[in-house]
Write an enzyme that holds these catalytic residues in place. Structure first.
Site, short mmCIF file in Angstrom:
data_model
loop_
_atom_site.label_atom_id
_atom_site.label_comp_id
_atom_site.label_asym_id
_atom_site.label_seq_id
_atom_site.Cartn_x
_atom_site.Cartn_y
_atom_site.Cartn_z
N ASP A 95 5.13 -4.21 31.77
CA ASP A 95 6.59 -4.23 31.60
C ASP A 95 6.98 -5.69 31.33
OD1 ASP A 95 6.07 -1.66 32.69
OD2 ASP A 95 8.08 -1.57 33.56
N LYS A 158 12.81 -0.68 27.64
CA LYS A 158 13.27 -0.54 29.02
C LYS A 158 14.60 -1.27 29.17
CE LYS A 158 11.70 -1.93 33.68
NZ LYS A 158 10.53 -2.39 34.48
N LYS A 190 12.81 3.67 28.89
CA LYS A 190 12.73 3.62 30.35
C LYS A 190 14.05 3.12 30.91
CE LYS A 190 10.26 1.44 34.25
NZ LYS A 190 9.04 0.74 34.69
#
Lengths: 225, 225
Positions: A95, A158, A190
């Protein structure tokens, strides 16, 4: 309203522990509990990868690690090395926080370049999620950054770090809807940052989120029973 | 309370940008303009790692020293990542590094890891100043003394209390360190130092430096004394 049975909730949740200064014991217990509930993954800091790896060994739960977190203010090369180091230590997914300043300046090519640098290093075997920090951006900057990250090879875009020190607003279904309307169908989304209830989780899933980042995964599963 | 002249005060300040996170180049330059670099000589001026290359010549041409941050602000990166960050920062022109201690390792009781991690960064930095962030805001007095001792063992002789982002330093934090370590350790008060009175209160307890994003208001007040 979609019901909870439409989704295999545990399989879309990255159960997350990014508590500053959490001990190995605390993170270890968190990972063990997450494995027991069958979450898709646990999301942890790089210095907790060995602990998470040990506690997930022989299970299906993956380990995700955050890179350049939470400010994204590192050079592309540093991000690349940090990501590779995370993989070496046993992370399955990364991430990555993008350089949010570049997004605020409209330098979207720079975002494509840094994401590509990291994605090329990771290869196909490791999913790359890119955190674009929606709460700090205008709508145009969100669109620019998300498309740039996708172009650079991000598997998933994300929404937010949810970093408390920045007092960011929570991710909303509207944020996810916007991303869904501009990203390719095969690019995941996400939703993270303030997605801490079942209701909120379903709301973002209903508009196209494919993954949820939350530190409240267990409470969300319990609420869905 | 001591009364400090404006130049004395400037000489102990690490100046950093406040306000919006993920500052644009324009915002960084505007910050440099606001603190009157031609008029004051600061201890150092802080920029994010991704801005070191952009800012180094600008600051050096004006006789200022540049400091950047490593494993910041959460202290949860690996030793490898810290070394890579440090090498990049030095190559880009940083004069000083503020590196965060591995708070999780510390709170897990893995003191050897705390020392080894920082020692490698200390060595990487050669003869440059390195300050270690030990998170006084979340530690007891006893823990602060323990952490400071480990940092000293790692060869680092300058502490930085906190990374900011809601972690507030009190004059007592400074007093605890100074009483125990006397001249063996320097301390920079960082986090929540916003006014002239805050700054003087820290210095009265022995703070060797002040990190603040409220440079102009502190110096303005000083000039009126």
């Amino acid at each position: 309203m979609t019901t909870t049975t439409t989704y295999d909730l545990k399989q879309v949740i990255d159960n997350t522990n990014l508590t500053m200064g959490a001990t190995r014991k605390e993170v270890g217990e968190f990972v063990t509990a997450s494995v027991k509930r069958g979450f898709y993954s646990v999301c942890v800091f790089p210095n907790m990868i060995p602990t998470a790896r040990r506690m997930t060994a022989g299970t299906k739960t993956k380990v995700a690690a955050v890179v350049s977190f939470p400010l994204g203010a590192d050079t592309p090369e540093v991000k690349r090395y940090e990501a590779l180091n995370c993989i070496e230590l046993g992370a399955d997914e990364i991430d990555l926080v993008i350089n949010v300043a570049e997004a605020r300046m409209g330098h979207f090519d720079a975002i494509t370049a840094e994401v590509r640098t990291v994605k090329n290093a990771l290869g196909r075997d490791h999913i790359l999620k890119t955190i674009i920090e929606v709460p700090l951006l205008t709508k145009d900057q969100v669109i620019g950054a998300a498309v740039a990250a996708e172009k650079g090879g991000a598997d998933i875009v994300k929404t937010s770090t949810g970093f408390k020190g920045l007092q960011l607003r929570a991710t909303t279904p509207e944020d996810v809807q916007l991303l869904r309307s501009i990203l390719k169908p095969q690019t995941g989304i996400k939703a993270s940052g303030g997605v801490s209830t079942l209701e909120k989780t379903l709301a973002v899933l209903n508009v196209g989120a494919t993954r949820i980042g939350t530190s409240s995964g267990i409470a969300i599963l319990d609420a869905a029973k | 309370m001591a009364v400090l002249g404006i130049e004395t005060l400037a000489s102990v300040i690490d100046a950093s940008i406040g306000g919006a996170p993920a500052a644009t180049e324009e915002e960084v330059l505007s910050f440099f303009g606001s603190i009157q670099l031609d008029k004051h000589k600061f201890a150092a001026v802080r920029v994010e790692p991704s801005y070191v290359k952009f800012a180094a010549n600008y600051l050096h041409d004006r006789g200022q020293r540049l400091v950047t941050v490593i494993s910041y602000p959460l202290g949860a990166m690996t030793t490898v990542a810290k070394v890579i960050q440090a090498e990049q920062a030095l190559a880009d022109g940083a004069d000083e590094l503020d590196v965060a201690m591995d708070l999780s390792a510390f709170r897990s009781g893995d003191y050897q890891q705390v020392v080894d991690d920082l020692r490698i960064v200390r060595r990487t930095a050669g003869d440059r100043v390195v300050k270690a962030i030990y998170y006084s805001a979340v530690l007891t007095d006893q823990e602060s003394i323990k952490a400071a001792g480990l940092i000293l063992d790692a060869g680092i002789t300058f502490l930085k209390t906190n990374p900011g982002y809601g972690n507030v330093t009190t004059p007592h934090h400074i007093a605890v360190i100074k009483k125990h370590f006397k001249d063996d350790l320097k301390v920079m008060a960082s986090g929540g130092v916003r006014t002239y009175d805050d700054a003087v209160a820290m210095i009265d307890q022995g703070a060797d430096r002040i990190a603040t994003s409220s440079v102009s208001s502190i110096l303005d007040r000083s000039s009126k004394r």
